[in-house]
Motif scaffolding. Structure first.
Motif, PDB file in Angstrom:
ATOM      1  N   ARG A 114     -10.390  47.113 -45.045  1.00 53.77           N
ATOM      2  CA  ARG A 114     -10.350  46.378 -43.960  1.00 53.77           C
ATOM      3  C   ARG A 114     -11.901  46.165 -43.435  1.00 53.77           C
ATOM      4  N   THR A 115     -12.034  45.167 -42.666  1.00 48.67           N
ATOM      5  CA  THR A 115     -13.426  44.788 -41.910  1.00 48.67           C
ATOM      6  C   THR A 115     -13.094  44.810 -40.554  1.00 48.67           C
ATOM      7  N   TYR A 116     -13.727  45.826 -39.831  1.00 49.72           N
ATOM      8  CA  TYR A 116     -13.676  46.050 -38.531  1.00 49.72           C
ATOM      9  C   TYR A 116     -14.469  44.883 -38.085  1.00 49.72           C
ATOM     10  N   LEU A 117     -14.047  44.775 -36.878  1.00 50.23           N
ATOM     11  CA  LEU A 117     -14.730  43.553 -35.893  1.00 50.23           C
ATOM     12  C   LEU A 117     -16.187  43.835 -35.654  1.00 50.23           C
ATOM     13  N   LYS A 118     -16.360  45.178 -35.161  1.00 48.58           N
ATOM     14  CA  LYS A 118     -17.643  45.714 -34.830  1.00 48.58           C
ATOM     15  C   LYS A 118     -18.446  45.691 -36.144  1.00 48.58           C
ATOM     16  N   ASP A 119     -17.902  45.996 -37.128  1.00 52.43           N
ATOM     17  CA  ASP A 119     -18.909  45.732 -38.426  1.00 52.43           C
ATOM     18  C   ASP A 119     -19.462  44.292 -38.727  1.00 52.43           C
ATOM     19  N   LEU A 120     -18.300  43.418 -38.484  1.00 48.53           N
ATOM     20  CA  LEU A 120     -18.404  41.906 -38.630  1.00 48.53           C
ATOM     21  C   LEU A 120     -19.506  41.431 -37.771  1.00 48.53           C
ATOM     22  N   ALA A 121     -19.316  41.733 -36.521  1.00 52.41           N
ATOM     23  CA  ALA A 121     -20.360  41.373 -35.361  1.00 52.41           C
ATOM     24  C   ALA A 121     -21.516  41.680 -36.044  1.00 52.41           C
ATOM     25  N   GLU A 122     -21.890  42.982 -36.450  1.00 46.49           N
ATOM     26  CA  GLU A 122     -23.057  43.457 -36.766  1.00 46.49           C
ATOM     27  C   GLU A 122     -23.811  42.712 -37.895  1.00 46.49           C
ATOM     28  N   LYS A 123     -22.673  42.519 -38.893  1.00 49.57           N
ATOM     29  CA  LYS A 123     -23.421  41.704 -40.047  1.00 49.57           C
ATOM     30  C   LYS A 123     -23.621  40.207 -39.876  1.00 49.57           C
ATOM     31  N   ASP A 179      -5.067  32.517 -36.622  1.00 48.07           N
ATOM     32  CA  ASP A 179      -4.034  31.496 -36.034  1.00 48.07           C
ATOM     33  C   ASP A 179      -4.154  30.348 -37.546  1.00 48.07           C
ATOM     34  N   ARG A 180      -5.098  30.322 -38.105  1.00 49.04           N
ATOM     35  CA  ARG A 180      -5.003  29.136 -39.494  1.00 49.04           C
ATOM     36  C   ARG A 180      -4.604  29.874 -40.576  1.00 49.04           C
ATOM     37  N   GLY A 181      -3.814  31.191 -40.569  1.00 44.20           N
ATOM     38  CA  GLY A 181      -3.501  31.711 -41.708  1.00 44.20           C
ATOM     39  C   GLY A 181      -4.504  32.122 -42.866  1.00 44.20           C
ATOM     40  N   LEU A 182      -5.889  32.351 -42.487  1.00 46.83           N
ATOM     41  CA  LEU A 182      -6.824  32.743 -43.376  1.00 46.83           C
ATOM     42  C   LEU A 182      -6.986  34.227 -43.347  1.00 46.83           C
ATOM     43  N   VAL A 183      -6.640  34.956 -42.559  1.00 50.87           N
ATOM     44  CA  VAL A 183      -6.910  36.345 -42.151  1.00 50.87           C
ATOM     45  C   VAL A 183      -5.574  36.860 -41.478  1.00 50.87           C
ATOM     46  N   LYS A 184      -5.342  38.197 -41.960  1.00 52.08           N
ATOM     47  CA  LYS A 184      -4.583  39.007 -40.767  1.00 52.08           C
ATOM     48  C   LYS A 184      -5.368  40.013 -40.084  1.00 52.08           C
ATOM     49  N   TRP A 185      -4.889  39.945 -38.713  1.00 53.74           N
ATOM     50  CA  TRP A 185      -5.894  40.394 -37.824  1.00 53.74           C
ATOM     51  C   TRP A 185      -4.905  41.425 -37.143  1.00 53.74           C
ATOM     52  N   SER A 186      -5.357  42.816 -37.489  1.00 50.07           N
ATOM     53  CA  SER A 186      -4.521  43.908 -37.029  1.00 50.07           C
ATOM     54  C   SER A 186      -5.232  45.112 -36.407  1.00 50.07           C
ATOM     55  N   HIS A 187      -4.674  46.257 -36.289  1.00 49.41           N
ATOM     56  CA  HIS A 187      -5.450  47.261 -35.515  1.00 49.41           C
ATOM     57  C   HIS A 187      -4.939  48.642 -35.927  1.00 49.41           C
ATOM     58  N   ASP A 188      -5.823  49.698 -35.708  1.00 48.41           N
ATOM     59  CA  ASP A 188      -5.310  51.025 -36.052  1.00 48.41           C
ATOM     60  C   ASP A 188      -4.520  51.490 -34.659  1.00 48.41           C
ATOM     61  N   GLY A 189      -3.501  52.504 -35.086  1.00 51.76           N
ATOM     62  CA  GLY A 189      -3.050  53.097 -33.601  1.00 51.76           C
ATOM     63  C   GLY A 189      -2.663  51.952 -32.734  1.00 51.76           C
ATOM     64  N   ASN A 190      -3.143  52.487 -31.408  1.00 49.71           N
ATOM     65  CA  ASN A 190      -2.512  51.408 -30.414  1.00 49.71           C
ATOM     66  C   ASN A 190      -3.973  50.332 -30.198  1.00 49.71           C
ATOM     67  N   GLY A 191      -4.877  50.479 -30.917  1.00 50.26           N
ATOM     68  CA  GLY A 191      -5.868  49.456 -31.042  1.00 50.26           C
ATOM     69  C   GLY A 191      -7.151  49.958 -30.555  1.00 50.26           C
ATOM     70  N   SER A 192      -7.141  51.114 -29.842  1.00 51.69           N
ATOM     71  CA  SER A 192      -8.367  51.530 -29.258  1.00 51.69           C
ATOM     72  C   SER A 192      -9.157  52.083 -30.248  1.00 51.69           C
ATOM     73  N   GLU A 193      -8.587  52.438 -31.604  1.00 54.81           N
ATOM     74  CA  GLU A 193      -9.598  52.865 -32.730  1.00 54.81           C
ATOM     75  C   GLU A 193     -10.380  51.492 -33.602  1.00 54.81           C
ATOM     76  N   GLY A 194      -9.760  50.433 -33.090  1.00 54.22           N
ATOM     77  CA  GLY A 194     -10.750  49.347 -33.526  1.00 54.22           C
ATOM     78  C   GLY A 194      -9.677  48.370 -34.297  1.00 54.22           C
ATOM     79  N   THR A 195     -10.063  47.101 -34.303  1.00 55.57           N
ATOM     80  CA  THR A 195      -9.170  45.996 -34.762  1.00 55.57           C
ATOM     81  C   THR A 195     -10.076  45.572 -36.150  1.00 55.57           C
ATOM     82  N   TYR A 196      -9.116  45.066 -37.172  1.00 56.91           N
ATOM     83  CA  TYR A 196      -9.765  44.960 -38.307  1.00 56.91           C
ATOM     84  C   TYR A 196      -9.091  43.666 -38.797  1.00 56.91           C
ATOM     85  N   LEU A 197      -9.733  43.002 -40.119  1.00 52.77           N
ATOM     86  CA  LEU A 197      -9.508  41.585 -40.649  1.00 52.77           C
ATOM     87  C   LEU A 197      -9.188  42.028 -42.175  1.00 52.77           C
TER      88      LEU A 197
END
Length: 168
Positions: free
Chosen positions: A65-74, A91-109
């Motif tokens: 998984r690539t977490y958004l915070k890591d992607l932003a940093e890179k 939206d374009r079907g290139l990635v699946k955007w999901s999250h851990d738990g309720n989303g507070s632990e981070g979202t990832y691609l």
């Protein structure tokens, strides 16, 4: 003495001309030819997808998984910009955007099959193109140019930081 030489250099016409040439070359490199390559995805999307793909291939700590915070940093972007990009890629079907738990632990691609196919196609074209460029220009010259560009970027960033400090 060194300070005076630096001031003279900064005021010289050569610096102005070199600055203009650097800007012009950067503009020309990212113009028509490279943009035709990026029809399905723009350059920023391609870089993001490369990071996601790389994480899937090498990362065991985040289960690919690539977490958004890591992607932003890179990518050296704000989280808001990366979130907007992630939504667009999803939206374009290139990635699946999901999250851990309720989303507070981070979202990832995670790269989708469609995203993976697009990346394979783009990477093949890039390999062929840059393979010919490197063959013609010379591997040593490319390595030296990249090293110099990295050093130049470091110096430019340091100077920007210095200018910001002076303005505060």
């Amino acid at each position: 003495m060194q300070e005076q030489k630096n001031q003279e250099l900064l005021l010289s016409p050569e610096v102005v001309e070199l600055s203009k040439e650097l800007l012009y070359q950067k503009y020309m490199m990212s113009r028509e030819h490279i943009h035709s390559f990026f029809q399905e995805v723009n350059m920023a999307d391609f870089v993001a997808l490369q990071i996601v793909k790389g994480a899937e291939a090498s990362d065991t700590s985040h289960s690919g998984r690539t977490y958004l915070k890591d992607l932003a940093e890179k990518m050296r972007l704000g989280i808001h910009q990366v979130s907007k990009m992630a939504g667009n890629l999803s939206d374009r079907g290139l990635v699946k955007w999901s999250h851990d738990g309720n989303g507070s632990e981070g979202t990832y691609l995670i790269l989708t099959e469609y995203g993976s196919n697009i990346m394979e196609e783009k990477e093949k074209v890039l390999r062929e193109y840059y393979g010919r460029v490197i063959h013609t220009f010379g591997k040593e010259n490319v390595v030296q140019l990249l090293t110099l560009m990295q050093r130049l970027e470091t110096v430019m960033n340091e100077e920007l930081d210095h200018m910001e400090e002076e303005n505060v």
